[in-house]
Structures are given as structure tokens and as C-alpha cells.
Scaffold this motif. Structure first.
Motif, mmCIF file in Angstrom:
data_model
loop_
_atom_site.group_PDB
_atom_site.id
_atom_site.type_symbol
_atom_site.label_atom_id
_atom_site.label_comp_id
_atom_site.label_asym_id
_atom_site.label_seq_id
_atom_site.Cartn_x
_atom_site.Cartn_y
_atom_site.Cartn_z
ATOM 1 N N GLY A 217 0.836 -1.187 0.000
ATOM 2 C CA GLY A 217 0.000 0.000 0.000
ATOM 3 C C GLY A 217 0.877 1.245 0.000
ATOM 4 O O GLY A 217 1.653 1.456 0.939
ATOM 5 N N ARG A 219 -0.228 4.818 -0.184
ATOM 6 C CA ARG A 219 -1.551 5.410 -0.141
ATOM 7 C C ARG A 219 -1.523 6.868 0.300
ATOM 8 O O ARG A 219 -0.535 7.383 0.765
ATOM 9 C CB ARG A 219 -2.431 4.618 0.835
ATOM 10 N N ASP A 244 -2.476 -1.413 -3.296
ATOM 11 C CA ASP A 244 -3.381 -0.415 -2.734
ATOM 12 C C ASP A 244 -2.820 0.978 -3.001
ATOM 13 O O ASP A 244 -1.785 1.366 -2.438
ATOM 14 C CB ASP A 244 -3.536 -0.646 -1.228
ATOM 15 N N SER A 246 -4.999 3.703 -2.776
ATOM 16 C CA SER A 246 -6.204 4.431 -2.393
ATOM 17 C C SER A 246 -5.893 5.716 -1.630
ATOM 18 O O SER A 246 -4.764 5.979 -1.234
ATOM 19 C CB SER A 246 -7.092 3.534 -1.524
ATOM 20 N N ASP A 271 -6.838 -1.760 -5.197
ATOM 21 C CA ASP A 271 -7.650 -0.824 -4.413
ATOM 22 C C ASP A 271 -7.303 0.604 -4.817
ATOM 23 O O ASP A 271 -6.194 1.085 -4.571
ATOM 24 C CB ASP A 271 -7.386 -1.029 -2.916
#
Length: 319
Positions: A217, A219, A244, A246, A271
Motif C-alpha cells: 500500500g 496510499r 493499494d 487508495s 484498491d
């Protein structure tokens, strides 16, 4: 911006506030909960109660030898006292917390302290004191220190910030974490100390640092498009099951770079929630990946502030 929320679970266990548990009969077993120990410096009943006293009560009430997951919540006025206060107390109890596998430092909501108000410290002291940890999380990037460290068993590392300093990111990437499977970094924005550039991520993206990594991730970043473009050809992607990106400023240009780069059809999850993609690009992402079994999260499509285009995009969590 909405802030980070209290953890509902951690270390595979439901999060339980120690201060809200009652008599022995209604209290979970020591190993059945992720115990959140916190104080409320503004409450009528617990005004100015030191975190040390609350933690001492916790150790005296819940069998410390059975505790598997510990969440350090509010330890006072977090913008005045840094996290070394509770960290030192937890380390001092290491000989009693013999089953501890998961620790989270700074589980505060925005009503308690904005994420950039949380004063952190050298959190790697916990990794040194607890060689059996498999999961570790931190919220707040202000004064956060994470020098390169070595830990044989850590499988999951999460750092949530409104602005994550590049020095911290480099410290994480330069660490020896041979068991690491999940890495989740909230990079944040430059206005709150998030000065990480794509170049700082190069050793991570090479795929050579953490050979067991399967969830990545990167993010909550204001340079989400640049990160996406770098990932389009990054060797690390081939080993991932979950990617990810996001909570950041991802737009059509970043999504297009991903789709036009190396194949992503091996992923289980992509994501992208909280994004700035057009409907047409959303459809392109779905039609490219979902027929191959990739679960794509494109929820929370946003519009730039004041119709300012790319300059009006914003991360989900900043201050």
C-alpha cells in the motif's frame, strides 16, 4: 478532510477499550482482544489521569502473559507529549508481556487529535524490545523516527500519516525485515511534512528488499499519479497479490499508466478507492482487470475543489 478512525480490529482480534470493560465476568480473556489502553485528558472523571496509571491498572487486571495485541491510544495531550511516554512503559513491561505479537502506537481519532498533531518518537524501540512481534502499526508522522532496523518475525507494517517524512520511508525500506508480507504507507502531503519522492521508493519498487511481500500500500499521497507511473514497470508488482493506491490524488493519467504498463491480471485486489478518475477511465480499468478475476475498488470518486483540475485534487487524510 475526514481523519483516521479508531481501529475496530488489530492482530486478527477485535479491538476492546480496557477502560470500558467491566467486571471479570464480562471482560474478554487476555488473548481474545486487541486491548486499547488510553486516557481521556478532557473527561470529567479521568481528567489528568496519567497513562502510566491506566497501563498499570491494565497489567494488574488483564493477565499480561496472555495479551497478544496491544493498542496504544491517547496517552495525554498528544500534541504536547510524544509517544516515548507510553512506549517506554510498554518496553519496561516486556518481561510480563511475553505473548505480545501485535502493537499499534497512536490510535487516536480526529476528535482527540488531528493526525499531524500526534507527536511520535523512535518507534523502533518496540521492535527491538519485542522480537516476537508479527504486526506493527503507527499513526502520526510528526517527529516520527524509524532508523533502519532488523526484525526477523515482523510480517505486517503500517504507518499512517498526513505527511510521512522521506527519512522515515528510507528507514523502513533500508530495514532488514525478511518475513515482511504486508507494507502499508500513508505518504501524505508536503504541507504536513510528506516530502517522499518516487526516487525514495526505488529500492522498494525494485522488488529486492522484501522477498516475501505480497501486499503493498502506497496510499494517501499527493503524488499518486507519479507513484502509479513508477509501478507500471516496477519489478515488485510481479510478486504482489494486493496493490493499494487508495486515498490519494489518482487521476486518469495515473490509471492509464498502470494499464499501459506491465500486466496486472495476476493481482487479487487493486484498491483505488478515493480517486479522481472519470467514469470512462473507471470503465476502462474494470473491463481490463475484472474479467481476469481482479477485484477492483473504485468507490469514492471525487471531484477537484473549485473545478481546479489536477491542482484541486486532495488526499483523504491530511491534517
Amino acid at each position: 478532510m475526514y481523519g483516521a478512525q479508531h481501529l475496530h480490529e488489530f492482530g486478527g482480534l477485535p479491538a476492546v477499550d480496557f477502560q470500558h470493560t467491566g467486571a471479570e465476568g464480562s471482560r474478554p480473556a487476555a488473548d481474545a482482544a486487541a486491548w486499547r489502553v488510553s486516557v481521556e485528558p478532557y473527561g470529567d472523571d479521568d481528567r489528568d489521569r496519567p497513562w502510566a496509571d491506566e497501563f498499570a491498572d491494565f497489567l494488574g487486571t488483564v493477565d499480561p502473559a496472555g495479551v497478544k495485541a496491544l493498542i496504544i491510544g491517547q496517552w495525554g495531550e498528544a500534541y504536547e507529549e510524544n509517544s516515548s511516554v507510553p512506549i517506554d512503559l510498554v518496553i519496561a513491561a516486556a518481561d510480563r508481556l511475553t505473548s505480545l505479537e501485535a502493537v499499534f502506537v497512536g490510535d487516536l481519532e480526529a476528535e482527540q487529535a488531528e493526525i499531524t498533531w500526534i507527536e511520535q518518537s523512535d518507534v523502533t524501540a518496540l521492535l527491538t524490545a519485542f522480537p516476537g512481534l508479527t504486526e506493527f502499526g503507527v499513526r502520526g508522522g510528526t517527529d516520527l523516527v524509524f532508523p533502519p532496523t532488523k526484525h526477523e518475525r515482523l510480517r505486517s507494517l503500517t504507518i499512517q500519516a498526513g505527511g510521512l517524512p522521506a527519512q522515515v520511508v528510507r528507514g523502513v525500506i533500508d530495514s532488514e525485515l525478511p518475513a515482511l508480507e504486508r507494507l502499508d504507507l500513508w505518504l501524505g502531503v508536503s504541507a504536513y511534512g510528506g516530502d517522499t519522492e518516487v526516487a525514495d521508493l526505488a529500492p522498494l519498487l525494485s522488488g529486492t528488499r522484501f522477498p516475501r511481500l505480497h501486499h503493498l500500500g502506497l496510499r494517501n499521497s499527493e503524488v499518486q499519479n507519479e507513484i502509479a507511473a513508477a509501478l507500471a514497470s516496477a519489478p515488485v508488482v510481479a510478486q504482489l497479490r494486493t496493490l493499494d493506491l487508495s486515498n490519494g490524488t489518482l487521476g486518469d493519467e495515473g490509471a492509464a499508466a498502470l494499464l499501459e504498463g506491465q500486466p496486472l491480471t495476476h493481482l487479487e485486489v487493486l484498491d483505488l478507492h478515493h480517486h479522481f478518475l472519470t467514469e470512462a477511465m473507471e470503465q476502462r480499468v474494470r473491463s481490463s482487470l475484472e474479467p481476469h478475476g481482479v477485484r477492483v475498488d473504485l468507490s469514492e470518486r471525487n471531484e477537484p475543489w473549485d473545478n481546479r483540475g489536477a491542482e484541486g485534487r486532495y488526499t483523504a487524510v491530511s491534517e
